[in-house]
Write a protein that holds these residues in place. Structure first.
Motif, PDB file in Angstrom:
ATOM      1  N   LYS A 277       1.072  -1.113   0.166  1.00 14.09           N
ATOM      2  CA  LYS A 277      -0.360  -0.399  -0.051  1.00 14.09           C
ATOM      3  C   LYS A 277       0.919   1.600   0.098  1.00 14.09           C
ATOM      4  O   LYS A 277       1.388   1.771   0.997  1.00 14.09           O
ATOM      5  CB  LYS A 277      -1.056  -0.012   1.201  1.00 14.09           C
ATOM      6  CG  LYS A 277      -1.943  -0.685   1.380  1.00 14.09           C
ATOM      7  CD  LYS A 277      -3.006  -0.975   1.909  1.00 14.09           C
ATOM      8  CE  LYS A 277      -3.730  -2.141   2.432  1.00 14.09           C
ATOM      9  NZ  LYS A 277      -4.209  -2.754   3.475  1.00 14.09           N
TER      10      LYS A 277
ATOM     11  N   THR B  58      -6.555 -11.444   5.144  1.00 17.07           N
ATOM     12  CA  THR B  58      -5.346 -10.112   4.922  1.00 17.07           C
ATOM     13  C   THR B  58      -5.138 -10.229   2.962  1.00 17.07           C
ATOM     14  O   THR B  58      -3.522 -10.065   2.886  1.00 17.07           O
ATOM     15  CB  THR B  58      -4.055 -10.427   5.321  1.00 17.07           C
ATOM     16  OG1 THR B  58      -3.670 -11.178   5.902  1.00 17.07           O
ATOM     17  CG2 THR B  58      -4.659  -9.458   6.977  1.00 17.07           C
TER      18      THR B  58
ATOM     19  N   HIS C   9      -9.414  -6.100  -0.045  1.00 14.38           N
ATOM     20  CA  HIS C   9     -10.270  -4.840  -0.426  1.00 14.38           C
ATOM     21  C   HIS C   9     -11.007  -4.477  -0.972  1.00 14.38           C
ATOM     22  O   HIS C   9     -12.002  -4.274  -0.793  1.00 14.38           O
ATOM     23  CB  HIS C   9      -9.023  -3.155   0.536  1.00 14.38           C
ATOM     24  CG  HIS C   9      -9.666  -2.072   0.578  1.00 14.38           C
ATOM     25  ND1 HIS C   9     -10.050  -0.969   0.084  1.00 14.38           N
ATOM     26  CD2 HIS C   9      -9.496  -1.726   2.160  1.00 14.38           C
ATOM     27  CE1 HIS C   9     -10.652  -0.227   0.650  1.00 14.38           C
ATOM     28  NE2 HIS C   9      -9.939  -0.595   2.091  1.00 14.38           N
ATOM     29  N   ARG C  10     -10.479  -4.366  -2.088  1.00 13.74           N
ATOM     30  CA  ARG C  10     -11.145  -3.765  -3.582  1.00 13.74           C
ATOM     31  C   ARG C  10     -12.229  -4.692  -3.913  1.00 13.74           C
ATOM     32  O   ARG C  10     -13.536  -4.414  -4.378  1.00 13.74           O
ATOM     33  CB  ARG C  10     -10.539  -4.316  -4.752  1.00 13.74           C
ATOM     34  CG  ARG C  10     -10.790  -4.434  -6.466  1.00 13.74           C
ATOM     35  CD  ARG C  10      -9.220  -4.456  -6.779  1.00 13.74           C
ATOM     36  NE  ARG C  10      -8.943  -5.307  -7.540  1.00 13.74           N
ATOM     37  CZ  ARG C  10      -9.736  -6.776  -7.649  1.00 13.74           C
ATOM     38  NH1 ARG C  10     -10.723  -6.636  -8.200  1.00 13.74           N
ATOM     39  NH2 ARG C  10      -9.361  -7.921  -7.384  1.00 13.74           N
TER      40      ARG C  10
ATOM     41  N   THR D 114     -15.227  -3.542  -1.053  1.00 13.40           N
ATOM     42  CA  THR D 114     -15.775  -2.521  -1.075  1.00 13.40           C
ATOM     43  C   THR D 114     -16.133  -2.473  -2.720  1.00 13.40           C
ATOM     44  O   THR D 114     -17.656  -1.427  -3.431  1.00 13.40           O
ATOM     45  CB  THR D 114     -13.845  -1.590  -2.044  1.00 13.40           C
ATOM     46  OG1 THR D 114     -13.408  -2.085  -2.739  1.00 13.40           O
ATOM     47  CG2 THR D 114     -13.679  -1.322  -0.766  1.00 13.40           C
TER      48      THR D 114
ATOM     49  N   ASP E  72     -15.041   0.125   4.197  1.00 16.83           N
ATOM     50  CA  ASP E  72     -14.346  -0.216   4.364  1.00 16.83           C
ATOM     51  C   ASP E  72     -13.760  -1.464   5.045  1.00 16.83           C
ATOM     52  O   ASP E  72     -14.707  -2.200   5.786  1.00 16.83           O
ATOM     53  CB  ASP E  72     -14.057   1.080   5.681  1.00 16.83           C
ATOM     54  CG  ASP E  72     -12.530   1.182   6.211  1.00 16.83           C
ATOM     55  OD1 ASP E  72     -12.070   0.637   4.799  1.00 16.83           O
ATOM     56  OD2 ASP E  72     -12.018   2.718   5.984  1.00 16.83           O
ATOM     57  N   ILE E  73     -12.953  -1.772   5.863  1.00 17.91           N
ATOM     58  CA  ILE E  73     -12.354  -3.105   6.559  1.00 17.91           C
ATOM     59  C   ILE E  73     -11.381  -2.246   7.227  1.00 17.91           C
ATOM     60  O   ILE E  73     -10.568  -1.346   7.956  1.00 17.91           O
ATOM     61  CB  ILE E  73     -11.502  -3.312   5.151  1.00 17.91           C
ATOM     62  CG1 ILE E  73     -12.188  -4.037   4.630  1.00 17.91           C
ATOM     63  CG2 ILE E  73     -10.892  -5.129   6.565  1.00 17.91           C
ATOM     64  CD1 ILE E  73     -11.231  -4.844   3.754  1.00 17.91           C
TER      65      ILE E  73
ATOM     66  N   SER F  29      -9.453  -4.641  10.370  1.00 22.68           N
ATOM     67  CA  SER F  29      -9.054  -6.415  10.843  1.00 22.68           C
ATOM     68  C   SER F  29      -8.895  -6.428  11.627  1.00 22.68           C
ATOM     69  O   SER F  29      -8.739  -6.145  12.789  1.00 22.68           O
ATOM     70  CB  SER F  29      -7.486  -6.592  10.427  1.00 22.68           C
ATOM     71  OG  SER F  29      -7.123  -5.807   8.672  1.00 22.68           O
TER      72      SER F  29
ATOM     73  N   SER G 179      -7.548   1.848  15.153  1.00 23.00           N
ATOM     74  CA  SER G 179      -8.440   1.733  13.524  1.00 23.00           C
ATOM     75  C   SER G 179      -9.728   1.986  13.951  1.00 23.00           C
ATOM     76  O   SER G 179     -10.621   1.953  13.128  1.00 23.00           O
ATOM     77  CB  SER G 179      -7.790   0.470  13.389  1.00 23.00           C
ATOM     78  OG  SER G 179      -6.453   0.168  13.063  1.00 23.00           O
TER      79      SER G 179
ATOM     80  N   SER H   5     -12.262   4.721  12.198  1.00 24.94           N
ATOM     81  CA  SER H   5     -13.907   4.131  11.332  1.00 24.94           C
ATOM     82  C   SER H   5     -14.861   4.952  12.143  1.00 24.94           C
ATOM     83  O   SER H   5     -15.434   6.214  11.379  1.00 24.94           O
ATOM     84  CB  SER H   5     -13.689   2.995  11.282  1.00 24.94           C
ATOM     85  OG  SER H   5     -14.299   2.149  10.733  1.00 24.94           O
TER      86      SER H   5
END
Length: 648
Positions: free
Chosen positions: A222, A490, A495-496, A499, A505-506, A508, A515, A519
Motif C-alpha cells: 500500500k 489479509t 479490500h478491492r 468495496t 471499509d475494512i 482487521s 483503527s 473508522s
C-alpha cells in the motif's frame, strides 16, 4: 569426458502390443535406432494383456497393432478411454485406410501409422509428438496438483488465522480493558505479561501469514506518502527504550539532508526496520547499536538506504548464507538463549525486494554485524530536504485519543466475547450499540426499523448468513447505511473485492483501538459538547454491599441514583416520583418475585425501561416474557453498567 546432459538420450518406457513376434522384433529394432530416445520396451500380445499392463503399470507411450488375432485394437482404445488411462497410444495398421484412421482417432488414438512407415521420418515425428504430449500432460497434472495444494494451504491458513485471531481478540481486548480500569492495580504486572505474550502470539501468526503470501506472490503493498522524519522518530523511539534497558548506546544518524516525503508502504518498511534493529539489540550485550540513513543514486533511481550496525555476537561466515532462509535460527540450539520462529529476516528480505531494494549483511564473529537495506522511495528528486529532526507526527499521536461521538452502531459477530468487547470500545466514545450474531439477524433488524443505525460493523464469517451475503441483501433492498467489514483475512485484493461488493471499509482482526476510532470518527457525528443530561436511575438490590458498589459506579458514570433494597420500597419511590430514565432491579428480592414487580412497575410507569440483574443468562424470549429491555449477568462491572446507561 562428461557427456552434456542435453546430449543424453531420453529414457522412455514403451508398451508394444503386437501378436506377431516377427513384427515385434522388427518394430523394436526401429525404435532402438531412434537417435534421441532410449526405450525400455515391454511386449503384450493380446488385448487383455495390453489392458492389464496399461492399468497396472506406467508407460510413456504405447504402440498398438490394429489386428490382434480375432480382435482389433479399437476395443483396447475404447476400454482405455473408459478407464481414464492417459498413456498416448499410436495405432499401427497393415495398410492405409482413411475410415480406419478416422475411427482410431475418434476412439482416442494419438496418431496412426502404416507399418511400412516404421523407421521413416514420419514414424520418428509421431513418436516425438506422442512423448511430448505425454510430458505436457504430466506437467499439466503436476500444475493442477500444485494449484490444488496451494488452494488447500490458503484455505487452511485462512481458517487458522480466523481461529487464532478470534481468541486473541478477547485476550488482548479484555486485558487492555482491565489495565485501564480502576480495579487492576494489584494485578498490573501480571496483566502486562498477558498482554505482551498475546501480542507476541499475534506477531508470530502475522509472520507465518506474511511468508505464505510472499511465497505465493500475493502480498499487496500500500504505497502512500510518508513523512520520513516523523516515521523514523516513531519507529526508533520504541527501539531506543529497548536498547537503554540493556545499557546499550543507541543512535540514529542521517548522513546528509533527507527528503521530507517519500512514497512507500510505511507499515511494511516499519516491520523490516523494527525486525532488523530489534535483532541487533537482542544479540548485543554491550557496546552500541547505530542506525544510519541516507540516499544514493543507483543507475537511474535515487534509493533510500538504512544501515544497522552493532557490536554484538556477530555471525559466522558459513552461516551468512542461511540467515535469510525461513525457520533458520543461528543461536545455540542447546542453550536457546533467544527465541522466535526464525521468520523475521526471511520476511524482511522478501519485503525489501518487493519495495524495490535489497538487504546485505557483513559480519565478524564476536565483533559485530552490519545490515544494510535499500528501498525505492518513489520520485524524490523534487522533494524538499532537511536534516533529521526526530519530530513525531501530531496526527500520529492523536490517533489513539478516544473521540466523543454520537450515533448508533450495530455490531455483528457470531462470537459473543468479540461482540461485547467491540461494543465496550464503541460505548466508551459515547455512541450507542446494538448487537446481532449473524447476517440473518441483521436483515431482520433492518426490515423492522431501517433508520435505527448509523453504522454497521459486520464480521464476514458467520453461521446462518455470512457477512458478504447479508451486505448484498441490504444493498439490494436499497439500504445505504455505511457497513464496515471486520475480518481476519489479509489476502491480496481483498479490500478491492469487498468495496466492489458494497462495503465501505475494512477493519482487521484483532481490532485495535486506533483503527476502530478512526473508522467511527469517519461515519459517526461528534458528540454534543453541551452539558450532558444526568440520567436518573432507580436501583433495586437487596444485598447492601452490592447496592453500595453499583450506586458508586453509576454515580461515577454521571447518573443520579436512588437505591432501595425491597420491591415495596421500589413501588413507593415510583408512586412518589414516577419520572426515572431507567430501572435496574435484582430478580431475587426477599419480598416479591421479580416478574411480579416488573408487572406492577409497568402499571405505574408503562414506558420505564427495565434492566434485570440476574445470576444466569436470559434469552431474548425470556426478556420479552418479563417485558424487560436488557439484563446484566452477575458479577456486574463498570463496562456493563456503562452499556446499560447508554441504552436507557
Amino acid at each position: 569426458m562428461t557427456v552434456p546432459e542435453q546430449a543424453l538420450p531420453k529414457a522412455a518406457r514403451l508398451l508394444l502390443v503386437e501378436d506377431d513376434e516377427d513384427d515385434y522384433i522388427l518394430t523394436s529394432g526401429y525404435l532402438r535406432e531412434l537417435p534421441s530416445y532410449s526405450f525400455d520396451i515391454v511386449w503384450a500380445d493380446s488385448p487383455q494383456q495390453a489392458l492389464t499392463r496399461l492399468c497396472d503399470e506406467s508407460f510413456d507411450i504405447c504402440l498398438l497393432d490394429f489386428q490382434l488375432g480375432a480382435e482389433n485394437g479399437l476395443s483396447v482404445l475404447k476400454l482405455a478411454q473408459q478407464q481414464g488411462l492417459s498413456t498416448p497410444i499410436i495405432m499401427l495398421t497393415g495398410q492405409a485406410d482413411d475410415a480406419l484412421d478416422l475411427a482410431a482417432l475418434q476412439a482416442g488414438a494419438t496418431d496412426f501409422l502404416v507399418k511400412h512407415e516404421l523407421g521413416s521420418p514420419r514414424f520418428q515425428r509421431a513418436i516425438r509428438y506422442a512423448l511430448a504430449r505425454k510430458e505436457i500432460e504430466q506437467e499439466r497434472v503436476e500444475r493442477l496438483k500444485a494449484e490444488a495444494g496451494s488452494r488447500a494451504k490458503d484455505r487452511f491458513l485462512a481458517h487458522l488465522s480466523h481461529e487464532i485471531r478470534t481468541p486473541l481478540t478477547s485476550i488482548l481486548g479484555y486485558t487492555e480493558l482491565l489495565l485501564e480500569s480502576d480495579y487492576a492495580d494489584q494485578a498490573e504486572t501480571e496483566l502486562g505479561v498477558i498482554l505482551s505474550n498475546g501480542k507476541h502470539l499475534l506477531s508470530l501468526l502475522n509472520d507465518v501469514l506474511d511468508l505464505s503470501k510472499l511465497s505465493a506472490n500475493r502480498l499487496e503493498l500500500k504505497i502512500a506518502p510518508v513523512n520520513l522524519d516523523s516515521f523514523i522518530a516513531d519507529v526508533f523511539s520504541l527501539l531506543k527504550v529497548m536498547a537503554l534497558d540493556k545499557g546499550l548506546s543507541f543512535s540514529v544518524v542521517g548522513r546528509h539532508p533527507l527528503p521530507l516525503i517519500i512514497h512507500t508502504d510505511a507499515t511494511r518498511l516499519r516491520q523490516v526496520l523494527i525486525n532488523i534493529t530489534y535483532n541487533a539489540i537482542k544479540f548485543t550485550e554491550q557496546g552500541k547499536v547505530q542506525v544510519e540513513v541516507w540516499t544514493e543514486r543507483r543507475q537511474h533511481q535515487e534509493l533510500l538506504f538504512f544501515s544497522v550496525t552493532d557490536t554484538g555476537i556477530g555471525i559466522a561466515e558459513e552461516q551468512l548464507e542461511r540467515i535469510f532462509q525461513p525457520f533458520e535460527q543461528l543461536q545455540d540450539v542447546v542453550t536457546r538463549t533467544e527465541g522466535g520462529a526464525g521468520l523475521g529476516l526471511a520476511i524482511s528480505a522478501e519485503l525489501v525486494a518487493h519495495m524495490g531494494g535489497e538487504i546485505q549483511v557483513a559480519s565478524e564473529l564476536n565483533v559485530g554485524s552490519e545490515f544494510s537495506l535499500s528501498i525505492n522511495p518513489g520520485d524524490i528528486k523534487d522533494s524538499e530536504r532537511a536534516e533529521l529532526g526526530f519530530e513525531r507526527s501530531p496526527l500520529k499521536n492523536r490517533q489513539a485519543i478516544k473521540p466523543s461521538l454520537q450515533g448508533k452502531v450495530l455490531v455483528v459477530d457470531d462470537i459473543d466475547e468479540i461482540r461485547r468487547l467491540t461494543g465496550h470500545l464503541i460505548q466508551s466514545t459515547g455512541a450507542e450499540v446494538a448487537y446481532a450474531s449473524n447476517g440473518q439477524d441483521v436483515v431482520a433488524l433492518f426490515e423492522q426499523s431501517p433508520q435505527d443505525f448509523d453504522l454497521v460493523l459486520m464480521d464476514l464469517h458467520m453461521p446462518v448468513l455470512d457477512g458478504r451475503s447479508a451486505l448484498t441483501h441490504l444493498r439490494r433492498q436499497g439500504y445505504t447505511v455505511p457497513v464496515v467489514a471486520v475480518t481476519a483475512a489479509t489476502q491480496k485484493g481483498l479490500h478491492r473485492q469487498l468495496t466492489e461488493l458494497g462495503f465501505n471499509d475494512i477493519l482487521s482482526k484483532p481490532i485495535n483501538k486506533p483503527s476502530l476510532y478512526r473508522s467511527l470518527v469517519q461515519y459517526l457525528n461528534p458528540a454534543d459538547v453541551s452539558v450532558p443530561v444526568r440520567k436518573k436511575i432507580l436501583l433495586v438490590e437487596d444485598d447492601p454491599d452490592t447496592r453500595r458498589l453499583m450506586d458508586m459506579i453509576l454515580t461515577d458514570l454521571g447518573s443520579t441514583v436512588e437505591s432501595v433494597g425491597t420491591a415495596l420500597d421500589c413501588l413507593k419511590k415510583l408512586e412518589a416520583a414516577p419520572h426515572y430514565d431507567g430501572l435496574l432491579m435484582d430478580m431475587g428480592l426477599p419480598d416479591m418475585p421479580g416478574a411480579k414487580l416488573i408487572s406492577l412497575v409497568h402499571s405505574v410507569s408503562p414506558e420505564l425501561p427495565v434492566c434485570i440483574i440476574s445470576g444466569r443468562d436470559l434469552s431474548t424470549e425470556q426478556l420479552s416474557e418479563y417485558n424487560a429491555q436488557d439484563y446484566l449477568l452477575k458479577p456486574v462491572n463498570r463496562q456493563d453498567l456503562s452499556r446499560v446507561l447508554n441504552n436507557f
